[in-house]
Design a protein around this motif. Sequence first.
Motif, PDB file in Angstrom:
ATOM      1  N   PRO A  73       0.805  -1.236   0.000  1.00  0.00           N
ATOM      2  CA  PRO A  73       0.000   0.000   0.000  1.00  0.00           C
ATOM      3  C   PRO A  73       0.830   1.276   0.000  1.00  0.00           C
ATOM      4  O   PRO A  73       0.339   2.340  -0.367  1.00  0.00           O
ATOM      5  N   GLU A  74       2.092   1.157   0.407  1.00  0.00           N
ATOM      6  CA  GLU A  74       2.951   2.339   0.456  1.00  0.00           C
ATOM      7  C   GLU A  74       3.602   2.651  -0.891  1.00  0.00           C
ATOM      8  O   GLU A  74       4.200   3.708  -1.072  1.00  0.00           O
ATOM      9  N   ALA A  75       3.490   1.733  -1.851  1.00  0.00           N
ATOM     10  CA  ALA A  75       4.187   1.873  -3.132  1.00  0.00           C
ATOM     11  C   ALA A  75       3.313   2.540  -4.188  1.00  0.00           C
ATOM     12  O   ALA A  75       2.085   2.467  -4.144  1.00  0.00           O
ATOM     13  N   ALA A  76       3.973   3.170  -5.131  1.00  0.00           N
ATOM     14  CA  ALA A  76       3.305   3.664  -6.335  1.00  0.00           C
ATOM     15  C   ALA A  76       3.314   2.504  -7.328  1.00  0.00           C
ATOM     16  O   ALA A  76       4.364   2.143  -7.861  1.00  0.00           O
ATOM     17  N   VAL A  77       2.154   1.894  -7.545  1.00  0.00           N
ATOM     18  CA  VAL A  77       2.056   0.716  -8.410  1.00  0.00           C
ATOM     19  C   VAL A  77       1.520   1.137  -9.774  1.00  0.00           C
ATOM     20  O   VAL A  77       0.444   1.724  -9.871  1.00  0.00           O
ATOM     21  N   ALA A  78       2.278   0.841 -10.824  1.00  0.00           N
ATOM     22  CA  ALA A  78       1.905   1.243 -12.179  1.00  0.00           C
ATOM     23  C   ALA A  78       1.825   0.032 -13.098  1.00  0.00           C
ATOM     24  O   ALA A  78       2.442  -1.004 -12.849  1.00  0.00           O
ATOM     25  N   ILE A  79       1.036   0.184 -14.161  1.00  0.00           N
ATOM     26  CA  ILE A  79       0.889  -0.859 -15.168  1.00  0.00           C
ATOM     27  C   ILE A  79       1.715  -0.484 -16.394  1.00  0.00           C
ATOM     28  O   ILE A  79       1.720   0.670 -16.829  1.00  0.00           O
ATOM     29  N   MET A  80       2.404  -1.481 -16.956  1.00  0.00           N
ATOM     30  CA  MET A  80       3.114  -1.311 -18.221  1.00  0.00           C
ATOM     31  C   MET A  80       2.431  -2.161 -19.289  1.00  0.00           C
ATOM     32  O   MET A  80       2.011  -3.285 -19.009  1.00  0.00           O
ATOM     33  N   SER A  81       2.324  -1.627 -20.502  1.00  0.00           N
ATOM     34  CA  SER A  81       1.771  -2.423 -21.596  1.00  0.00           C
ATOM     35  C   SER A  81       2.158  -1.815 -22.920  1.00  0.00           C
ATOM     36  O   SER A  81       2.331  -0.601 -23.040  1.00  0.00           O
ATOM     37  N   GLY A  82       2.268  -2.666 -23.921  1.00  0.00           N
ATOM     38  CA  GLY A  82       2.491  -2.183 -25.268  1.00  0.00           C
ATOM     39  C   GLY A  82       1.247  -2.253 -26.119  1.00  0.00           C
ATOM     40  O   GLY A  82       1.187  -1.681 -27.196  1.00  0.00           O
ATOM     41  N   THR A  83       0.221  -2.985 -25.646  1.00  0.00           N
ATOM     42  CA  THR A  83      -0.936  -3.244 -26.498  1.00  0.00           C
ATOM     43  C   THR A  83      -2.283  -3.048 -25.816  1.00  0.00           C
ATOM     44  O   THR A  83      -3.311  -3.164 -26.458  1.00  0.00           O
ATOM     45  N   ALA A  84      -2.321  -2.773 -24.537  1.00  0.00           N
ATOM     46  CA  ALA A  84      -3.597  -2.688 -23.833  1.00  0.00           C
ATOM     47  C   ALA A  84      -4.456  -1.543 -24.362  1.00  0.00           C
ATOM     48  O   ALA A  84      -3.969  -0.486 -24.729  1.00  0.00           O
ATOM     49  N   ALA A  85      -5.769  -1.751 -24.381  1.00  0.00           N
ATOM     50  CA  ALA A  85      -6.688  -0.760 -24.908  1.00  0.00           C
ATOM     51  C   ALA A  85      -6.817   0.427 -23.960  1.00  0.00           C
ATOM     52  O   ALA A  85      -6.537   0.327 -22.767  1.00  0.00           O
ATOM     53  N   ARG A  86      -7.268   1.536 -24.507  1.00  0.00           N
ATOM     54  CA  ARG A  86      -7.488   2.754 -23.723  1.00  0.00           C
ATOM     55  C   ARG A  86      -8.403   2.486 -22.530  1.00  0.00           C
ATOM     56  O   ARG A  86      -8.204   3.022 -21.443  1.00  0.00           O
ATOM     57  N   ARG A  87      -9.396   1.641 -22.736  1.00  0.00           N
ATOM     58  CA  ARG A  87     -10.328   1.310 -21.655  1.00  0.00           C
ATOM     59  C   ARG A  87      -9.599   0.730 -20.448  1.00  0.00           C
ATOM     60  O   ARG A  87      -9.917   1.059 -19.295  1.00  0.00           O
ATOM     61  N   ILE A  88      -8.604  -0.140 -20.699  1.00  0.00           N
ATOM     62  CA  ILE A  88      -7.841  -0.756 -19.612  1.00  0.00           C
ATOM     63  C   ILE A  88      -7.027   0.301 -18.880  1.00  0.00           C
ATOM     64  O   ILE A  88      -6.946   0.305 -17.649  1.00  0.00           O
ATOM     65  N   ALA A  89      -6.430   1.204 -19.637  1.00  0.00           N
ATOM     66  CA  ALA A  89      -5.642   2.274 -19.020  1.00  0.00           C
ATOM     67  C   ALA A  89      -6.524   3.133 -18.122  1.00  0.00           C
ATOM     68  O   ALA A  89      -6.156   3.454 -16.989  1.00  0.00           O
ATOM     69  N   ASP A  90      -7.691   3.506 -18.627  1.00  0.00           N
ATOM     70  CA  ASP A  90      -8.607   4.334 -17.838  1.00  0.00           C
ATOM     71  C   ASP A  90      -9.019   3.622 -16.553  1.00  0.00           C
ATOM     72  O   ASP A  90      -9.056   4.223 -15.472  1.00  0.00           O
ATOM     73  N   GLU A  91      -9.325   2.327 -16.687  1.00  0.00           N
ATOM     74  CA  GLU A  91      -9.764   1.570 -15.517  1.00  0.00           C
ATOM     75  C   GLU A  91      -8.647   1.449 -14.481  1.00  0.00           C
ATOM     76  O   GLU A  91      -8.890   1.563 -13.264  1.00  0.00           O
ATOM     77  N   ALA A  92      -7.425   1.220 -14.952  1.00  0.00           N
ATOM     78  CA  ALA A  92      -6.287   1.104 -14.034  1.00  0.00           C
ATOM     79  C   ALA A  92      -6.098   2.398 -13.248  1.00  0.00           C
ATOM     80  O   ALA A  92      -5.882   2.379 -12.023  1.00  0.00           O
ATOM     81  N   LEU A  93      -6.175   3.526 -13.936  1.00  0.00           N
ATOM     82  CA  LEU A  93      -6.006   4.814 -13.261  1.00  0.00           C
ATOM     83  C   LEU A  93      -7.143   5.082 -12.286  1.00  0.00           C
ATOM     84  O   LEU A  93      -6.927   5.619 -11.197  1.00  0.00           O
ATOM     85  N   GLU A  94      -8.356   4.677 -12.658  1.00  0.00           N
ATOM     86  CA  GLU A  94      -9.497   4.842 -11.751  1.00  0.00           C
ATOM     87  C   GLU A  94      -9.327   3.990 -10.497  1.00  0.00           C
ATOM     88  O   GLU A  94      -9.828   4.348  -9.417  1.00  0.00           O
ATOM     89  N   MET A  95      -8.618   2.862 -10.629  1.00  0.00           N
ATOM     90  CA  MET A  95      -8.379   1.974  -9.491  1.00  0.00           C
ATOM     91  C   MET A  95      -7.244   2.474  -8.603  1.00  0.00           C
ATOM     92  O   MET A  95      -6.912   1.833  -7.604  1.00  0.00           O
ATOM     93  N   GLY A  96      -6.637   3.570  -8.982  1.00  0.00           N
ATOM     94  CA  GLY A  96      -5.576   4.128  -8.150  1.00  0.00           C
ATOM     95  C   GLY A  96      -4.171   3.787  -8.583  1.00  0.00           C
ATOM     96  O   GLY A  96      -3.218   4.001  -7.821  1.00  0.00           O
ATOM     97  N   ALA A  97      -4.016   3.264  -9.813  1.00  0.00           N
ATOM     98  CA  ALA A  97      -2.661   3.004 -10.315  1.00  0.00           C
ATOM     99  C   ALA A  97      -1.889   4.311 -10.363  1.00  0.00           C
ATOM    100  O   ALA A  97      -2.439   5.373 -10.650  1.00  0.00           O
ATOM    101  N   ALA A  98      -0.598   4.234 -10.098  1.00  0.00           N
ATOM    102  CA  ALA A  98       0.251   5.427 -10.132  1.00  0.00           C
ATOM    103  C   ALA A  98       0.540   5.872 -11.546  1.00  0.00           C
ATOM    104  O   ALA A  98       1.009   6.989 -11.766  1.00  0.00           O
ATOM    105  N   GLY A  99       0.257   5.007 -12.506  1.00  0.00           N
ATOM    106  CA  GLY A  99       0.497   5.376 -13.883  1.00  0.00           C
ATOM    107  C   GLY A  99       0.195   4.235 -14.822  1.00  0.00           C
ATOM    108  O   GLY A  99      -0.030   3.098 -14.396  1.00  0.00           O
TER     109      GLY A  99
END
Length: 204
Positions: A73-99
């Motif tokens: 919980p103390e870390a900035a957790v981010a997702i990396m991808s080369g192919t994920a759709a915009r929808r996935i990126a939006d959802e990840a950020l809404e879930m509190g991803a750091a990037g």
Amino acid sequence: MKLLLADDHALIRDTLLAYFEREPGITVATAEDLDAALDCVAREGPFEVILLDYAMPGMSGLEGLKRMQAAAPEAAVAIMSGTAARRIADEALEMGAAGFVPKTIGARSLIHAVRFMAAGEVFAPIQLLNDAQFGMPDSLAEKLTEREREVLVGLCRGLANKEIARDLGLQEVTIKLHVKNLCRKLDARNRTQAALLARDAGMC
């Protein structure tokens, strides 16, 4: 800064690790899947930034993001991808991803992004706001012959020319020629960059 880099592709891990190890003040641990990343957090944490490959084993979509956020919980957790759709990126950020970090990002920009997230900011590159999908265009694969695509898969697996030649039943000199053509067509400096471009485009 302590950084955890989790990606199931050894070539990706090694390349990114080389980028970060040249940076002063950054200590990097690596993992090949989500379970290994969670074990690393338990053994070596806390980490300031954790980069998770969206497509690696154990992620189950964004469920892996939730599991890592709970474990660190103390870390900035981010997702990396080369192919994920915009929808996935939006959802990840809404879930509190750091990037949400596209794998096509340059080395210097990636380092800036990590430092940005470590400072408590959210990283979302400008193309996230404009593009429906990350990664290389579909036309990339259309540039290649069937044989070149087969050789490219071997590069993505980290195989040497001799090993690719054996798998395809070809001469090693023929594989060298295909690799040279691949680098030219993909505008890659070397075989490693060609494999990275192909991986980011979801071609292997």
